[in-house]
Design a protein around this motif. Structure first.
Motif, PDB file in Angstrom:
ATOM      1  N   GLY A  53       0.787  -1.228   0.000  1.00 50.58           N
ATOM      2  CA  GLY A  53       0.000   0.000   0.000  1.00 50.58           C
ATOM      3  C   GLY A  53       0.815   1.272   0.000  1.00 50.58           C
ATOM      4  N   THR A  54       2.119   1.199  -0.244  1.00 55.19           N
ATOM      5  CA  THR A  54       2.942   2.413  -0.238  1.00 55.19           C
ATOM      6  C   THR A  54       3.592   2.625  -1.597  1.00 55.19           C
ATOM      7  OG1 THR A  54       4.836   1.195   0.593  1.00 55.19           O
ATOM      8  CG2 THR A  54       3.430   2.253   2.233  1.00 55.19           C
ATOM      9  N   LYS A  55       2.842   2.459  -2.668  1.00 55.41           N
ATOM     10  CA  LYS A  55       3.387   2.666  -4.002  1.00 55.41           C
ATOM     11  C   LYS A  55       3.555   4.148  -4.278  1.00 55.41           C
ATOM     12  CE  LYS A  55       1.391  -1.447  -6.049  1.00 55.41           C
ATOM     13  NZ  LYS A  55       0.519  -1.967  -7.093  1.00 55.41           N
ATOM     14  N   SER A  62      -1.562  12.880  -7.193  1.00 51.46           N
ATOM     15  CA  SER A  62      -1.241  13.501  -5.919  1.00 51.46           C
ATOM     16  C   SER A  62      -1.681  14.957  -5.867  1.00 51.46           C
ATOM     17  CB  SER A  62       0.251  13.398  -5.636  1.00 51.46           C
ATOM     18  OG  SER A  62       0.985  14.093  -6.614  1.00 51.46           O
ATOM     19  N   GLU A  63      -1.847  15.585  -7.051  1.00 52.78           N
ATOM     20  CA  GLU A  63      -2.233  16.996  -7.051  1.00 52.78           C
ATOM     21  C   GLU A  63      -3.724  17.187  -6.800  1.00 52.78           C
ATOM     22  OE1 GLU A  63      -0.932  18.686 -10.691  1.00 52.78           O
ATOM     23  OE2 GLU A  63       1.184  18.467 -10.219  1.00 52.78           O
ATOM     24  N   GLY A  64      -4.506  16.198  -7.140  1.00 51.45           N
ATOM     25  CA  GLY A  64      -5.843  16.482  -6.814  1.00 51.45           C
ATOM     26  C   GLY A  64      -6.916  15.775  -7.399  1.00 51.45           C
TER      27      GLY A  64
END
Length: 64
Positions: A53-55, A62-64
């Motif tokens: 779960g940490t890809k 990530s911006e929105g």
């Protein structure tokens, strides 16, 4: 009471206690500074790579 059954249960419990002792001895031996390669049993316990779960996310996500 069945003596043979009691003996079986006691032997099983003894095996569990012996395994616990071995694990604790290994943990105790692992304390302090060590040099060189870790023992084989320790390297089997280690997991390599990222946790699940940490890809990395894309910038657009990530911006929105």
């Amino acid at each position: 009471m069945d003596i043979n059954r009691m003996l079986e249960e006691l032997r099983a419990e003894r095996a569990q206690v012996e395994e616990a002792i071995i694990v604790l001895e290994r943990l105790a031996a692992g304390r302090g500074r060590r040099r060189g390669r870790p023992p084989a049993w320790m390297s089997q316990l280690k997991r390599r790579g990222r946790p699940p779960g940490t890809k990395n996310k894309r910038e657009s996500e990530s911006e929105g």
